[in-house]
Design a protein around this motif. Structure first.
Motif, PDB file in Angstrom:
ATOM      1  N   GLY A 198     -32.593 -18.780  36.843  1.00  0.00           N
ATOM      2  CA  GLY A 198     -32.553 -18.278  38.214  1.00  0.00           C
ATOM      3  C   GLY A 198     -33.361 -17.017  38.415  1.00  0.00           C
ATOM      4  N   LYS A 199     -33.501 -16.629  39.681  1.00  0.00           N
ATOM      5  CA  LYS A 199     -34.343 -15.491  40.063  1.00  0.00           C
ATOM      6  C   LYS A 199     -33.928 -14.197  39.372  1.00  0.00           C
ATOM      7  N   GLU A 200     -32.598 -13.963  39.407  1.00  0.00           N
ATOM      8  CA  GLU A 200     -32.095 -12.709  38.824  1.00  0.00           C
ATOM      9  C   GLU A 200     -32.417 -12.632  37.335  1.00  0.00           C
ATOM     10  N   PHE A 201     -32.233 -13.766  36.691  1.00  0.00           N
ATOM     11  CA  PHE A 201     -32.519 -13.865  35.257  1.00  0.00           C
ATOM     12  C   PHE A 201     -34.003 -13.590  35.002  1.00  0.00           C
ATOM     13  N   GLU A 202     -34.847 -14.209  35.802  1.00  0.00           N
ATOM     14  CA  GLU A 202     -36.298 -14.025  35.640  1.00  0.00           C
ATOM     15  C   GLU A 202     -36.693 -12.563  35.873  1.00  0.00           C
ATOM     16  N   ASN A 203     -36.044 -11.951  36.866  1.00  0.00           N
ATOM     17  CA  ASN A 203     -36.344 -10.538  37.140  1.00  0.00           C
ATOM     18  C   ASN A 203     -35.935  -9.640  35.981  1.00  0.00           C
ATOM     19  N   GLN A 204     -34.775  -9.927  35.417  1.00  0.00           N
ATOM     20  CA  GLN A 204     -34.307  -9.160  34.255  1.00  0.00           C
ATOM     21  C   GLN A 204     -35.374  -9.185  33.150  1.00  0.00           C
ATOM     22  N   ILE A 205     -35.922 -10.347  32.948  1.00  0.00           N
ATOM     23  CA  ILE A 205     -36.912 -10.498  31.876  1.00  0.00           C
ATOM     24  C   ILE A 205     -38.213  -9.780  32.247  1.00  0.00           C
ATOM     25  N   LYS A 206     -38.642  -9.968  33.485  1.00  0.00           N
ATOM     26  CA  LYS A 206     -39.877  -9.320  33.951  1.00  0.00           C
ATOM     27  C   LYS A 206     -39.786  -7.804  33.848  1.00  0.00           C
ATOM     28  N   ASN A 207     -38.597  -7.285  34.154  1.00  0.00           N
ATOM     29  CA  ASN A 207     -38.441  -5.826  34.198  1.00  0.00           C
ATOM     30  C   ASN A 207     -38.167  -5.189  32.838  1.00  0.00           C
ATOM     31  N   LEU A 208     -38.055  -6.013  31.810  1.00  0.00           N
ATOM     32  CA  LEU A 208     -37.809  -5.450  30.474  1.00  0.00           C
ATOM     33  C   LEU A 208     -38.982  -4.569  30.058  1.00  0.00           C
ATOM     34  N   LYS A 209     -38.647  -3.449  29.404  1.00  0.00           N
ATOM     35  CA  LYS A 209     -39.724  -2.597  28.891  1.00  0.00           C
ATOM     36  C   LYS A 209     -39.802  -2.757  27.380  1.00  0.00           C
ATOM     37  N   SER A 210     -40.914  -2.320  26.835  1.00  0.00           N
ATOM     38  CA  SER A 210     -41.058  -2.450  25.390  1.00  0.00           C
ATOM     39  C   SER A 210     -39.962  -1.617  24.697  1.00  0.00           C
ATOM     40  N   LYS A 211     -39.485  -2.141  23.583  1.00  0.00           N
ATOM     41  CA  LYS A 211     -38.379  -1.567  22.790  1.00  0.00           C
ATOM     42  C   LYS A 211     -37.002  -1.767  23.424  1.00  0.00           C
ATOM     43  N   GLU A 212     -36.947  -2.552  24.495  1.00  0.00           N
ATOM     44  CA  GLU A 212     -35.638  -2.867  25.083  1.00  0.00           C
ATOM     45  C   GLU A 212     -35.191  -4.256  24.626  1.00  0.00           C
ATOM     46  N   ILE A 213     -33.861  -4.413  24.550  1.00  0.00           N
ATOM     47  CA  ILE A 213     -33.293  -5.701  24.132  1.00  0.00           C
ATOM     48  C   ILE A 213     -32.350  -6.212  25.219  1.00  0.00           C
ATOM     49  N   LEU A 214     -32.484  -7.490  25.509  1.00  0.00           N
ATOM     50  CA  LEU A 214     -31.558  -8.137  26.432  1.00  0.00           C
ATOM     51  C   LEU A 214     -30.811  -9.207  25.644  1.00  0.00           C
ATOM     52  N   LEU A 215     -29.488  -9.063  25.561  1.00  0.00           N
ATOM     53  CA  LEU A 215     -28.681 -10.096  24.902  1.00  0.00           C
ATOM     54  C   LEU A 215     -28.110 -11.006  25.977  1.00  0.00           C
ATOM     55  N   LEU A 216     -28.427 -12.288  25.891  1.00  0.00           N
ATOM     56  CA  LEU A 216     -27.930 -13.239  26.882  1.00  0.00           C
ATOM     57  C   LEU A 216     -26.541 -13.750  26.492  1.00  0.00           C
ATOM     58  N   GLU A 217     -25.794 -14.172  27.470  1.00  0.00           N
ATOM     59  CA  GLU A 217     -24.493 -14.789  27.232  1.00  0.00           C
ATOM     60  C   GLU A 217     -24.684 -16.065  26.395  1.00  0.00           C
ATOM     61  N   ASN A 218     -23.633 -16.487  25.745  1.00  0.00           N
ATOM     62  CA  ASN A 218     -23.568 -17.696  24.928  1.00  0.00           C
ATOM     63  C   ASN A 218     -24.335 -18.867  25.570  1.00  0.00           C
ATOM     64  N   THR A 219     -25.369 -19.332  24.882  1.00  0.00           N
ATOM     65  CA  THR A 219     -26.183 -20.423  25.451  1.00  0.00           C
ATOM     66  C   THR A 219     -25.365 -21.702  25.668  1.00  0.00           C
ATOM     67  N   ARG A 220     -24.273 -21.835  24.947  1.00  0.00           N
ATOM     68  CA  ARG A 220     -23.469 -23.057  25.106  1.00  0.00           C
ATOM     69  C   ARG A 220     -22.653 -23.065  26.395  1.00  0.00           C
ATOM     70  N   TYR A 221     -22.647 -21.947  27.128  1.00  0.00           N
ATOM     71  CA  TYR A 221     -22.046 -21.999  28.465  1.00  0.00           C
ATOM     72  C   TYR A 221     -22.756 -23.090  29.268  1.00  0.00           C
ATOM     73  N   LEU A 222     -24.030 -23.314  28.953  1.00  0.00           N
ATOM     74  CA  LEU A 222     -24.809 -24.336  29.670  1.00  0.00           C
ATOM     75  C   LEU A 222     -24.403 -25.753  29.281  1.00  0.00           C
ATOM     76  N   ASP A 223     -23.562 -25.869  28.254  1.00  0.00           N
ATOM     77  CA  ASP A 223     -23.078 -27.208  27.902  1.00  0.00           C
ATOM     78  C   ASP A 223     -22.152 -27.771  28.970  1.00  0.00           C
ATOM     79  N   LEU A 224     -21.641 -26.884  29.819  1.00  0.00           N
ATOM     80  CA  LEU A 224     -20.801 -27.372  30.919  1.00  0.00           C
ATOM     81  C   LEU A 224     -21.654 -28.045  31.995  1.00  0.00           C
ATOM     82  N   GLU A 225     -22.970 -27.832  31.956  1.00  0.00           N
ATOM     83  CA  GLU A 225     -23.887 -28.554  32.852  1.00  0.00           C
ATOM     84  C   GLU A 225     -24.622 -29.606  32.019  1.00  0.00           C
TER      85      GLU A 225
END
Ligand code: ADP
Ligand code: MG
Length: 414
Positions: free
Chosen positions: A115-142
């Motif tokens: 989604g848009k918010e997710f894409e923005n989070q990634i776009k706005n990341l700066k070097s040396k920053e880390i983004l930890l995403l929630e459990n990828t298996r949450y998507l198993d419900l879809e």
């Protein structure tokens, strides 16, 4: 290619090309697949990390990426997500809190994977920053998008990163979206340092192990593990079997196992294994049994005399000696699974004694795979005495069996 006996040397050649040091990382958005599938406990109203081995094992790769000024997005699964109610107890928030408390990383947590918010989070990341995403298996419900490797999701994720780094060894026997789907489409990819280390350790065993080479199997995941014996047995000089699996073999010999439980549909298979490989398979000759699954004083009985209202939860003293004698001349040993319910004081001796014996062996490469086996090593303070403790049980077993790992293949393919 899988099942090829020479696969190991294939990896060795390709691994050197597919290494982090060959990748341009400055200011690049790096999707890093990790295995943070760690045990959690509920403490003072929140879930906390109970064993950080797998998290710590990723530090080397993260540090390197930070040093090279990359922007890091971490993908990991935790447990199984079959329904909404599984989410809370399997959230990576606990791992995020662990990082906050125990490291100086500039890390934040994000609950969404698209989604848009997710894409923005990634776009706005700066070097040396880390983004930890929630459990990828949450998507198993879809429609099990993660575990069934949904191709649209894989393409989408691949399009959002400059580099993919595969470091989730514990997941590498699976073709999931976060470890297999992304590198299918993002060809600027490589192995992380943990993955390399794990593969090098397994190489030692699979391509030309120092002989004699013995494997000790145990644990509780009987149906998963029993299947691989057929292939594994061809590669080893001896296979010692403890844990829950032993009872299906004892039953196959024609003895009652009482409440220990056996896998009815594996009995013929076990009979065949015993017929063909009787010289290689070492089974327990006595057990510690009890009338229920609890930590209380056990009886010690021969394998021929398990009472019908009792269950075996550990190997007995004669078997400890038998196993030690059989292991004594080994030059290579792989352990996968504790030989008893070592979490119970009354049933911990088998695992403690046999693992300790292995850890003391000289001139022997000692490999431990399996989360609970690793935990047992920590519990008995043997972790520094083993040659290598793997972060992946299923993955290492699949490699030992002689099969390649899809999560590695997709990165190291020709
Ligand atoms: P690993 O994680 O090392 O691969 P498993 O996940 O297969 O091992 O199994 C570990 C569990 O097996 C331990 O929690 C231990 O209590 C259990 N276990 C070992 N022996 C028995 C037994 N005889 N009966 C029931 N559980 C057992
Ligand atoms: Mg386990």
């Amino acid at each position: 290619m899988s099942n090829d006996k020479n696969f190991a040397s294939l990896y060795q050649n390709l691994m050197t090309k597919k290494t982090l040091s060959n990748i341009f990382l400055e200011n690049q958005t790096v999707f890093l697949s990790c295995d943070f599938n760690v045990p959690l406990t509920f403490l003072n109203g929140e879930y906390v990390v109970n064993d950080d081995t797998r998290i710590k094992a990723s530090f080397e790769t993260i540090d390197y990426l930070l040093e090279k000024n990359a922007k890091i997005v971490i993908f990991s699964h935790l447990g199984r997500i079959k329904s909404e109610s599984d989410k809370k107890k399997n959230s990576l928030w606990a791992v995020y809190k662990y990082f906050e408390k125990n490291t100086n990383y500039n890390i934040s947590f994000f609950p969404l994977h698209k989604g848009k918010e997710f894409e923005n989070q990634i776009k706005n990341l700066k070097s040396k920053e880390i983004l930890l995403l929630e459990n990828t298996r949450y998507l198993d419900l879809e429609n099990e998008q993660e575990s069934k490797n949904n191709p649209e999701l894989a393409k989408y994720w691949a399009s959002l990163c400059d580099v993919f780094v595969g470091n989730s060894f514990g997941l590498s026997h699976r073709k999931h979206c976060s470890n297999y789907g992304i590198p299918t489409f993002q060809k600027n990819n490589c192995l992380g340092f943990l993955m390399e280390k794990e593969l090098f350790a397994l190489e030692k065993i699979t391509s030309n192990p120092k002989k004699p080479y013995y494997v000790l199997m145990g644990g509780a995941k009987v149906s998963d593990k029993i299947k691989i014996i057929n292939n594994l047995i061809e590669k080893v000089d001896k296979l010692l079997i403890g844990g829950k699996m032993a009872y299906t073999f004892i039953y196959s010999l024609g003895f009652e196992v009482g409440k220990s439980g056996h896998e009815e549909d594996q009995v013929e298979y076990c009979k065949n294994l015993l017929k063909t490989h009787l010289d290689k398979i070492i089974l327990p000759i006595d057990f510690k049994v009890i009338d229920d699954f609890r930590d209380d004083k056990p009886k010690i009985v021969s394998y021929k005399e398990i009472p019908s209202d009792h269950m075996g939860l550990d190997i007995g003293p004669l078997t400890i000696k038998l196993f030690e004698n059989n292991l004594s001349d080994a030059q290579t040993i792989a352990i996968n699974g504790p030989v008893g319910v070592f979490e119970f004081e009354n049933f911990s001796l088998g695992t403690k004694e046999v693992f300790s014996y292995v850890s003391e062996m000289k001139n022997c490469f000692t490999f431990v795979g399996g989360g609970d086996s690793a935990f047992a090593c920590n519990k008995f303070n043997l972790q520094d005495k083993m040659s290598f403790i793997s972060t992946g049980g299923g993955a290492s077993l699949q490699y030992l069996e002689g099969k390649t790992l899809p999560g590695v293949d997709i990165i190291c393919e020709k």
